[in-house]
Scaffold this active site. Structure first.
Site, PDB file in Angstrom:
ATOM      1  N   ASP A  85      47.404 -85.358 106.836  1.00 35.90           N
ATOM      2  CA  ASP A  85      48.469 -86.032 106.397  1.00 35.90           C
ATOM      3  C   ASP A  85      49.047 -85.252 104.947  1.00 35.90           C
ATOM      4  O   ASP A  85      48.257 -84.370 104.453  1.00 35.90           O
ATOM      5  CB  ASP A  85      48.156 -87.718 106.323  1.00 35.90           C
ATOM      6  CG  ASP A  85      49.524 -88.144 106.136  1.00 35.90           C
ATOM      7  OD1 ASP A  85      50.668 -87.772 105.961  1.00 35.90           O
ATOM      8  OD2 ASP A  85      49.584 -89.629 106.290  1.00 35.90           O
TER       9      ASP A  85
HETATM   10  C1  BGC Z   1      52.735 -90.155 106.328  1.00 31.58           C
HETATM   11  C2  BGC Z   1      52.696 -89.510 107.637  1.00 31.58           C
HETATM   12  C3  BGC Z   1      54.111 -88.772 107.809  1.00 31.58           C
HETATM   13  C4  BGC Z   1      54.030 -87.524 106.591  1.00 31.58           C
HETATM   14  C5  BGC Z   1      55.186 -86.680 106.815  1.00 31.58           C
HETATM   15  C6  BGC Z   1      52.945 -89.008 105.160  1.00 31.58           C
HETATM   16  O1  BGC Z   1      53.311 -89.514 103.808  1.00 31.58           O
HETATM   17  O2  BGC Z   1      51.452 -91.112 105.977  1.00 31.58           O
HETATM   18  O3  BGC Z   1      52.736 -90.579 108.641  1.00 31.58           O
HETATM   19  O4  BGC Z   1      53.981 -87.971 109.195  1.00 31.58           O
HETATM   20  O5  BGC Z   1      54.191 -88.162 105.405  1.00 31.58           O
HETATM   21  O6  BGC Z   1      56.363 -87.316 106.479  1.00 31.58           O
END
Ligand code: BGC
Length: 747
Positions: free
Chosen positions: A291
């Protein structure tokens, strides 16, 4: 490292690919593996690391969406970037892809990732809302539409489905998932993967799915985002892991790690999870992406001192690609040279990324049919908008309808539409709305106006804002209510109150909206409460005093039309709650498939497991939802009465529509293992059927229940079916059920 001699052979191979590219690109097929082997042999360490770097564009000065900066363009040309996230639009993606496939040495195409969670430009209901439809075919179809729009725009990878089980509505991200149940969550997860990826991820209109957040992100203590998770291996395996597994089984090409730790181990560095369970047990062949900055966040978690330390930890555990932290780009080459990461592990990570690119058909067609003309004809097309309206109708849950207030008659003389969400254009899009635009939204007021004949008098008053404390608008709202035959009162949350980093310590309707509700109810007019929100709210007062309540979540672009369809009876609501509605925040975490304890709650008995100041039941149980029809359940049979663990029981029940209107009912089957070597949940959903019944019509609904659906982890953590008596419950929700029994005999 010097330029490898194999390069010409690789180029020939890459050039030759379109000749034999027909008929899909299953990850791991011989043709792809051969090409990937050649590429990996040809790559320098830096180029290999490049495939493991996912970064966000730094320039946002283009109308078509953010595009890459000059520095990123240089890095792409040098093969130092494997994918870009948050880039979108055919023009911007073409520009970046052209650099990769024309200027970089090995011409490896880029991945373009975006959070396409519930639609791209055509915003569909939020996932929690769509889960309320219990309609997997619809959910698959809507994911397909989202994929088609995203693909037209050059996006080839979505960070969805989010399949985290959520038992605590304080957690803002409950809006992005399918609620609290592992079976419903698994079916929704698989449906979304099928929708995004289609039969062949390389086919027109398909994009790669990314199952997230692996794992158990929804188990955050206190419902606080990013917080610690500490759950037993049994709960992990029997509850939280199931939807991820279903998504992997459905062919999801990528998996995203979660921010949280589980029992002391941050997921991004969790070898047992990322390699043991995901690869060895489940046979996952795609790649794992971290993530956002989760790799370097392991420094704050306290499991390594510095960036090289977390990079080694994450990569060795099985996190193949680094989203945005920069740790791999900066240190992975050095770690390989120092022997802290093996060359074999590096090659394995690269292969996994290339395999996904291959599966997407990017080596044959790096632009994948995206173009500005295609964007123009695909995004927000009339067919997509019609589907969003249908999805909206099916996602609405009727929570209360006393005295038959609903449906309202279209012959109504006058109607007051009141509340901060009644004419709100932005919030109905919900969190993670990708390219959703407020101007595309049909507000509730607009939907009501267009449903009614011009002769109807539609009055509007905002009443108050969502979060503010100003009471100045209440008088006008009361005036409108008094002058109307009925009131539709739209209250709830802003879209920013759910989604990431949007945990709440209260489940109350925010601001002074409760005061508005009480004041409007005081007029004595028939009131329909329309809730818009991303989580269950505590609405005990409204439940006791307002005759009709619709839970509409955030329904996306067609909000107003979908709600109006239900308000005026053009659509008979059929949604059922995918989450428990607590009475107050003090009851959470609250979920239907809990354990019994040694002292199950009895509200009148002091020394039982309960709160002294609250009834023990929820306000609305899991699976709850009413209809304008009425359904009667009778004649439950469970046959045969005894099976062995390889056998199948058939549970059958008769359901009759005793109402005056045709309607759909979601018939639900729950099972309880009465006695086990370990304690078992009081009931678990094992199946459901959505049936349409005409007035007076009755139908026998059958559920085959095979022994494998009774698998559980025994005291020694073996996955078995234990002999003994099982109780089955069939009904209209998890509480109102008819019960029967069967026995699994000892072998
Ligand atoms: C979130 C994810 C997301 C990623 C990209 C993160 O902060 O937890 O769910 O896919 O950002 O935007």
């Amino acid at each position: 490292m010097t330029r490898p001699v194999l390069l010409p052979a690789v180029s020939i191979l890459v050039l030759a690919l379109p000749l034999f590219a027909r008929g899909g690109h299953p990850p791991g097929d011989a043709r792809g593996e051969k090409m990937i082997d050649s590429l990996v042999r040809a790559m320098t360490i830096e180029e290999k690391v490049g495939q493991l770097v996912l970064c966000t564009p730094l320039r946002d000065d283009s109308l078509a969406g953010p595009s890459v900066s000059a520095e990123q363009a240089r890095l792409i040309a040098r093969g130092r970037i494997g994918g870009i996230l948050n880039i979108r639009g055919a023009r911007a993606t073409h520009e970046a892809q052209k650099i990769a496939v024309e200027e970089s040495r090995l011409k490896i195409p880029l991945l373009f990732g975006l959070d396409v969670i519930h639609g791209y430009r055509t915003t569909f209901p939020i996932p929690l809302a769509e889960a309320s439809s219990w309609d997997t075919a619809m959910v698959e179809q809507d994911a397909r539409v989202a994929a088609a729009e995203a693909a037209a725009s050059g996006v080839n990878w979505t960070f969805a489905p989010m399949v985290d089980i959520a038992r605590d509505p304080r957690w803002g991200r409950i809006a992005e998932g399918s609620g609290e149940d592992p079976l419903l969550g698994s079916l929704m997860a698989a449906a979304r993967v099928r929708g995004f990826q289609g039969r062949d991820p390389a086919s027109d209109g398909s994009i790669a799915a990314c199952v997230k957040h692996f794992a158990a992100y929804g188990g955050a203590e206190g419902g606080r985002d990013y917080n610690t998770v500490d759950i037993s291996e049994r709960t992990l395996r029997e509850v939280y892991l199931l939807p991820y597994k279903a998504a992997v089984d459905a062919g999801a090409l990528t998996v995203m790690t979660s921010f949280n730790e589980i029992a002391g181990v941050p997921s991004t560095g969790n070898q047992a999870l990322l390699t043991g369970i995901l690869r060895t047990e489940w046979g996952f062949r795609g790649f794992v992406v971290s993530d956002w900055t989760a790799v370097t966040e392991m420094i704050a978690h306290g499991v390594a001192r510095d960036t090289p330390g977390v990079a080694a930890l994450a990569f060795n555990a099985g996190t193949d690609q680094d989203m945005e932290s920069g740790a791999y780009g900066l240190f992975l080459s050095r770690l390989v040279r120092e022997g802290k990461v093996t060359a074999a592990r590096l090659d394995e990570g690269v292969r996994r990324v290339l395999r996904v690119k291959y599966a997407l058909g990017l080596f044959d067609n790096p632009y994948r049919h995206s173009s500005e003309e295609r964007e123009h004809s695909t995004l927000l097309s009339p067919d997509h908008v019609a589907r969003a309206r249908d999805a909206g109708r099916k996602s609405i849950v009727l929570l209360k309808n006393s005295g038959g207030v609903l449906p309202l008659s279209k012959k109504i003389g006058s109607i007051a539409v009141i509340g901060p969400l009644a004419d709100d254009r932005g919030d109905p899009l919900g969190p993670w709305d990708a390219l959703g635009r407020p101007q595309d939204v049909v507000t509730l007021l607009e939907g009501i106006r267009s449903a009614l004949p011009p002769s109807a008098h539609v009055l509007y008053a905002q009443g108050c804002t969502i979060e503010g404390n100003g009471t100045g608008g209440i008088a006008a709202a009361l005036e409108a209510a008094k002058n109307a035959d009925a009131v539709v009162l739209a209250v709830g949350e802003s879209s920013a109150m759910s989604g990431e980093a949007a945990s709440r310590s209260s489940l109350d309707i925010p601001g002074i909206q409760d005061a508005l509700i009480e004041a409007v109810a005081g007029t004595g007019k028939p009131v329909v409460l329309v809730l818009m929100n991303g989580r269950p709210l505590s609405i005990a007062w409204a439940e006791a005093h307002i005759p009709a309540i619709l839970e509409t979540w955030f329904l996306g672009v067609q909000t107003g039309n979908a709600v109006a369809d239900v308000l005026f009876g053009d659509c008979n609501p059929s949604g059922k709650l995918p989450v428990t509605f607590p009475r107050t925040v003090g009851q959470v975490p609250f979920y239907y498939n809990h354990k019994n304890t040694g002292r199950p709650a009895v509200d009148t008995a002091r020394f039982t497991s309960r709160y002294r100041d609250l009834p023990s039941s929820p306000l609305f149980p899991f699976g709850f939802g009413l209809s304008y029809a009425a359904f009667d359940y009778s004649d439950l049979t469970v046959t045969p009465g005894t099976i062995d663990s390889a056998g199948t029981v058939t549970v059958a029940i008769r359901v009759k529509n005793t109402g005056a209107r045709a309607g759909e009912e979601i018939v639900q089957l729950y099972v309880r293992q009465d006695v086990g070597s370990v304690t078992r949940p009081v009931r678990e959903l094992k199946g459901f059927r959505k049936i349409m019944l005409a007035p007076g019509e009755s139908r026998q609904v059958e559920f085959p229940l095979p022994g494998r659906d009774l698998l559980m982890y025994d005291a020694a953590m073996r996955r078995v079916v234990e002999p003994g008596r099982f109780t089955v419950y069939v009904g209209t929700n998890s509480r109102d059920v008819t019960e029967g029994h069967f026995t699994v005999r000892r072998k």
